[in-house]
Design an enzyme around this catalytic site. Structure first.
Site, PDB file in Angstrom:
ATOM      1  N   ARG A 236     -58.845-108.698 -46.467  1.00 51.77           N
ATOM      2  CA  ARG A 236     -58.411-109.468 -45.296  1.00 51.77           C
ATOM      3  C   ARG A 236     -59.645-110.093 -44.662  1.00 51.77           C
ATOM      4  O   ARG A 236     -60.740-109.534 -44.722  1.00 51.77           O
ATOM      5  CB  ARG A 236     -57.723-108.547 -44.273  1.00 51.77           C
ATOM      6  CG  ARG A 236     -56.336-108.093 -44.678  1.00 51.77           C
ATOM      7  CD  ARG A 236     -55.308-109.210 -44.528  1.00 51.77           C
ATOM      8  NE  ARG A 236     -53.961-108.785 -44.834  1.00 51.77           N
ATOM      9  CZ  ARG A 236     -53.335-109.022 -45.996  1.00 51.77           C
ATOM     10  NH1 ARG A 236     -53.960-109.660 -46.966  1.00 51.77           N
ATOM     11  NH2 ARG A 236     -52.094-108.631 -46.187  1.00 51.77           N
ATOM     12  N   GLU A 265     -57.047-117.702 -40.473  1.00 47.95           N
ATOM     13  CA  GLU A 265     -56.392-118.587 -41.451  1.00 47.95           C
ATOM     14  C   GLU A 265     -55.341-119.467 -40.773  1.00 47.95           C
ATOM     15  O   GLU A 265     -54.667-119.000 -39.868  1.00 47.95           O
ATOM     16  CB  GLU A 265     -55.713-117.745 -42.538  1.00 47.95           C
ATOM     17  CG  GLU A 265     -56.725-116.925 -43.313  1.00 47.95           C
ATOM     18  CD  GLU A 265     -56.105-115.909 -44.256  1.00 47.95           C
ATOM     19  OE1 GLU A 265     -54.886-115.957 -44.479  1.00 47.95           O
ATOM     20  OE2 GLU A 265     -56.840-115.075 -44.768  1.00 47.95           O
ATOM     21  N   HIS A 283     -56.097-118.040 -49.472  1.00 45.52           N
ATOM     22  CA  HIS A 283     -55.288-116.797 -49.470  1.00 45.52           C
ATOM     23  C   HIS A 283     -54.212-116.880 -50.560  1.00 45.52           C
ATOM     24  O   HIS A 283     -53.009-116.845 -50.274  1.00 45.52           O
ATOM     25  CB  HIS A 283     -54.646-116.545 -48.103  1.00 45.52           C
ATOM     26  CG  HIS A 283     -54.203-115.107 -47.927  1.00 45.52           C
ATOM     27  ND1 HIS A 283     -54.154-114.484 -46.710  1.00 45.52           N
ATOM     28  CD2 HIS A 283     -53.786-114.173 -48.833  1.00 45.52           C
ATOM     29  CE1 HIS A 283     -53.730-113.226 -46.859  1.00 45.52           C
ATOM     30  NE2 HIS A 283     -53.482-113.020 -48.158  1.00 45.52           N
TER      31      HIS A 283
HETATM   32  P1  NAP Z   1     -53.864 -99.326 -51.653  1.00 42.10           P
HETATM   33  O1  NAP Z   1     -53.333 -98.970 -53.002  1.00 42.10           O
HETATM   34  O2  NAP Z   1     -53.319 -98.619 -50.471  1.00 42.10           O
HETATM   35  O3  NAP Z   1     -55.452 -99.120 -51.729  1.00 42.10           O
HETATM   36  C1  NAP Z   1     -56.275 -99.206 -50.646  1.00 42.10           C
HETATM   37  C2  NAP Z   1     -57.478 -98.285 -50.870  1.00 42.10           C
HETATM   38  O4  NAP Z   1     -58.363 -98.482 -49.787  1.00 42.10           O
HETATM   39  C3  NAP Z   1     -57.099 -96.830 -50.932  1.00 42.10           C
HETATM   40  O5  NAP Z   1     -57.392 -96.303 -52.191  1.00 42.10           O
HETATM   41  C4  NAP Z   1     -57.924 -96.154 -49.831  1.00 42.10           C
HETATM   42  O6  NAP Z   1     -58.595 -95.027 -50.365  1.00 42.10           O
HETATM   43  C5  NAP Z   1     -58.930 -97.233 -49.436  1.00 42.10           C
HETATM   44  N1  NAP Z   1     -59.203 -97.196 -47.996  1.00 42.10           N
HETATM   45  C6  NAP Z   1     -58.343 -97.014 -46.975  1.00 42.10           C
HETATM   46  N2  NAP Z   1     -59.012 -96.995 -45.809  1.00 42.10           N
HETATM   47  C7  NAP Z   1     -60.309 -97.134 -46.114  1.00 42.10           C
HETATM   48  C8  NAP Z   1     -61.497 -97.165 -45.349  1.00 42.10           C
HETATM   49  N3  NAP Z   1     -61.464 -96.990 -44.020  1.00 42.10           N
HETATM   50  N4  NAP Z   1     -62.671 -97.355 -45.980  1.00 42.10           N
HETATM   51  C9  NAP Z   1     -62.720 -97.487 -47.326  1.00 42.10           C
HETATM   52  N5  NAP Z   1     -61.624 -97.456 -48.111  1.00 42.10           N
HETATM   53  C10 NAP Z   1     -60.443 -97.277 -47.508  1.00 42.10           C
HETATM   54  O7  NAP Z   1     -53.686-100.861 -51.356  1.00 42.10           O
HETATM   55  P2  NAP Z   1     -53.704-102.091 -52.398  1.00 42.10           P
HETATM   56  O8  NAP Z   1     -52.329-102.335 -52.890  1.00 42.10           O
HETATM   57  O9  NAP Z   1     -54.788-101.854 -53.373  1.00 42.10           O
HETATM   58  O10 NAP Z   1     -54.080-103.292 -51.384  1.00 42.10           O
HETATM   59  C11 NAP Z   1     -55.306-103.269 -50.689  1.00 42.10           C
HETATM   60  C12 NAP Z   1     -55.387-104.393 -49.686  1.00 42.10           C
HETATM   61  O11 NAP Z   1     -55.541-105.629 -50.361  1.00 42.10           O
HETATM   62  C13 NAP Z   1     -54.127-104.602 -48.826  1.00 42.10           C
HETATM   63  O12 NAP Z   1     -54.083-103.727 -47.735  1.00 42.10           O
HETATM   64  C14 NAP Z   1     -54.242-106.058 -48.420  1.00 42.10           C
HETATM   65  O13 NAP Z   1     -54.868-106.177 -47.177  1.00 42.10           O
HETATM   66  C15 NAP Z   1     -55.112-106.679 -49.503  1.00 42.10           C
HETATM   67  N6  NAP Z   1     -54.353-107.668 -50.284  1.00 42.10           N
HETATM   68  C16 NAP Z   1     -54.758-108.960 -50.313  1.00 42.10           C
HETATM   69  C17 NAP Z   1     -54.052-109.889 -51.057  1.00 42.10           C
HETATM   70  C18 NAP Z   1     -54.492-111.335 -51.140  1.00 42.10           C
HETATM   71  O14 NAP Z   1     -53.663-112.204 -51.378  1.00 42.10           O
HETATM   72  N7  NAP Z   1     -55.764-111.620 -50.983  1.00 42.10           N
HETATM   73  C19 NAP Z   1     -52.903-109.514 -51.740  1.00 42.10           C
HETATM   74  C20 NAP Z   1     -52.526-108.194 -51.702  1.00 42.10           C
HETATM   75  C21 NAP Z   1     -53.243-107.254 -50.966  1.00 42.10           C
HETATM   76  P3  NAP Z   1     -58.948 -93.763 -49.408  1.00 42.10           P
HETATM   77  O15 NAP Z   1     -57.644 -93.315 -48.864  1.00 42.10           O
HETATM   78  O16 NAP Z   1     -59.600 -92.789 -50.324  1.00 42.10           O
HETATM   79  O17 NAP Z   1     -59.882 -94.289 -48.409  1.00 42.10           O
END
Ligand code: NAP
Length: 317
Positions: A236, A265, A283
């Protein structure tokens, strides 16, 4: 279900398929078609009938919107990130929240690797070089190799792991930072983002946006990544302190950046437009027809499950 009022914040440009499938099933109120000065009145006029909201990564539901809809039961987000939804408020009021995990993982990971290649191999600049006829005046300059470079990942979740899998295919050593060490994975864990950045050639942000991760990319982290390091943000916009990023690029303290997301954005800091070592995407991480349709099916599936009193497919709250 065509008597159920669903407020949608998702414009046709994000998913025409979602719009069409919502229209088939519900009485859809399209807030995004209402001119800005009339939006508040539109919500007031429909406040008692709205039972569901469909938002997306850019526009969700804050406490004010949630409080203004007394019969709201569910928010089904066309995104995996839920940072634009007041989850605390939803929990307090018993409002269900769903998102679209997994189905977009591959596309977002593809884009992360694509951005790294685009920045390091200067794909966009090279394309402009050919189109503008400059190749006829001389060969293009040498670029930087991606294969074998250390890729550091902040947030080794669904997307982070998919980025790692792809980078491994490029013979890249993988390192990561997250709140918990993933002992089942053989990647190198660093307990701080600064240590991760110091030991990475490419740093990919793939964690959710929370109060803890806002500006997780600050001056100290950028300096640790260094003048040859490349920052990739597919998380983000608010993960990155944008003024610090611009200063670092201006002063040559960072090697380059590939960005899919921004703080405000669709506004993007204009200073970024001038850097050839920066690649900017609108995005578009999940922006393929296949994935957006799969996300739409999840949004609809969650709404149908809720209104049929069945278990939600991908509940967050
Ligand atoms: P996810 O499976 O929940 O993975 C997020 C990871 O981040 C978790 O493994 C968690 O591990 C870690 N995390 C949480 N809080 C943290 C912190 N304070 N510091 C460091 N690591 C932390 O989510 P995902 O499906 O991979 O998606 C991740 C993010 O990508 C979404 O939340 C979204 O904002 C973004 N995204 C962007 C797009 C785009 O179009 N650009 C599309 C989809 C998603 P721990 O619990 O061990 O910390």
């Amino acid at each position: 279900m065509d008597s159920i009022d669903v407020l949608t914040l998702v414009p046709t440009s994000i998913s025409a398929y979602l719009e069409q499938e919502l229209d088939k099933r519900f009485n859809v109120l399209k807030l995004w078609t209402v001119p800005v000065p009339n939006k508040t009145q539109f919500i007031k006029d429909n406040s008692s009938s709205i039972r569901a909201i469909v938002g997306h990564g850019g526009v969700g539901a804050d406490a004010e919107l949630i409080d203004s809809l007394p019969n709201l039961e569910i928010i089904s987000s066309f995104s995996v990130g839920t940072d634009k939804i007041d989850l605390k408020k939803c929990k307090e009021k018993g409002i269900r929240v769903t998102n679209t995990p997994d189905v977009l993982t591959d596309d977002v990971a593809d884009i992360a690797i694509g951005l790294a290649l685009a920045v390091m191999r200067r794909l966009c600049e090279s394309d402009r070089y050919v189109r503008s006829g400059q190749w006829k005046k001389g060969d293009y300059k040498l670029t930087t190799k991606f294969t074998g470079k250390t890729v550091g990942i902040i947030g080794l979740g669904r997307i982070g792991k998919a980025v790692a899998k792809r980078a491994v295919a490029f013979s890249c050593p993988i390192a990561y930072f997250s709140r918990t060490e993933k002992l089942e994975l053989k990647y190198k864990y660093y307990p701080t983002v600064v240590e991760l950045a110091s030991n990475s050639d490419v740093l990919v942000v793939a964690c959710p946006l929370t109060e803890e991760t806002r500006h997780i990319i600050n001056r100290e982290v950028i300096d640790a990544l260094g003048p040859k390091g490349v920052l990739i943000n597919i998380g983000r916009g608010h993960h990155v302190d944008e003024p610090e990023l611009v200063s670092a690029l201006l002063e040559g303290r960072l090697g380059g950046a590939g960005l899919d997301v921004y703080q405000n954005e669709p506004e993007v800091p204009e200073q970024l437009f001038g850097f050839e070592n920066v690649v900017l995407l609108p995005h578009a991480g999940s922006g393929t027809t296949e994935t957006r349709n799969a996300m739409a099916d999840l949004v609809i599936g969650n709404l149908e499950a809720h209104f049929l009193n069945k278990p939600l497919l991908t509940p967050v709250v």
